[in-house]
Structures are given as C-alpha cells and as structure tokens.
Design a protein around this motif. Structure first.
Motif: not given
Length: 139
Positions: A78-105
C-alpha cells in the motif's frame, strides 16, 4: 530559485509516495536532468530523492501499522514498496525495529482500535466525482 523547482518534485513525492516514482519522473517535475536533479536535491534537502521517498513511505507505514488492521505485507504494498524484504530492512533502519515489533509496541501501548483493512482500502481508492454529461448520474 532552484529550490522552488525542487519543492515541486518533493511535493510530488509527498502526494504520490505510493506510486512507482522513478528518478526521471521526479526530475521531470523539477525540470532538471536526472543527474542534476539528484545532486541538487541532495544538496538542498540533505538526502537523496530515493532516501526521501522511502522515508515518506516508512512514515506512512508506521501510521498504518499502528491504526489499520492490515498485514505487514499489505502495508508494504500500500505504501509503495515492491519487496517485503526491502521494506522491512528500510523500516528497521529508520525506526530501529521490525514492522511487526513496531506494531506490537503500539498495541501494547493501548493505541486506538484498528481500522478494518477493507474499509481503509475502499476509503483510500480514488473515485470519479464528476457528473456524467447528459444523464444526470454520478460516476
């Protein structure tokens, strides 16, 4: 004066972050060659156009992870990434945790109830609002 043209390209990225924008499209919006645009954008805003666009996508993904009942894969697309791996990697770089961990928090903090994914997808879909000529019905 260049900054006005660069802001046009930045506004394009802000408005159409989920679209498949490439360097040529962004440079065209600014009226620059792709190479001059990349150098000028980095000089003006402190990051490359690609880094800025992916950061905007991650910012939107954070909001959706906290408030929408969509899977991480659905949010990635939905946000425009075409690869889950690149999304998760970039998310972790910027936020400091995985998307799943962020949602849990966010859930552990007791955030607002999740918006159903089907409602969110239907609401975000563009619709035609102009009247059809002659028959008086709406599109």
């Amino acid at each position: 004066m260049q900054t006005v043209h660069l802001r046009r390209a930045k506004d394009l990225m802000d408005a159409r972050y989920a679209d498949a924008l490439d360097l040529d499209a962004m440079a065209a919006e600014a009226g620059f060659s792709r190479y001059h645009f990349a150098r000028a954008f980095r000089h003006a805003f402190g990051e490359t156009p690609g880094a800025y666009l992916s950061r905007r996508r991650v910012e939107r993904a954070k909001d959706l992870l906290a408030n929408a009942n969509l899977t991480v894969t659905e949010i990635c697309m939905v946000v425009g990434f075409t690869s889950l791996g690149s999304f998760s990697r970039r998310f972790a770089e910027l936020v400091g945790c995985s998307p799943t961990e962020y949602r849990k928090r966010m859930v552990d903090r007791g955030g607002p109830p999740a918006i159903p994914g089907c409602f969110l997808m239907a609401w975000a879909r563009p619709t035609a609002i102009a009247d059809k000529q002659g028959d008086g019905t709406r599109a």
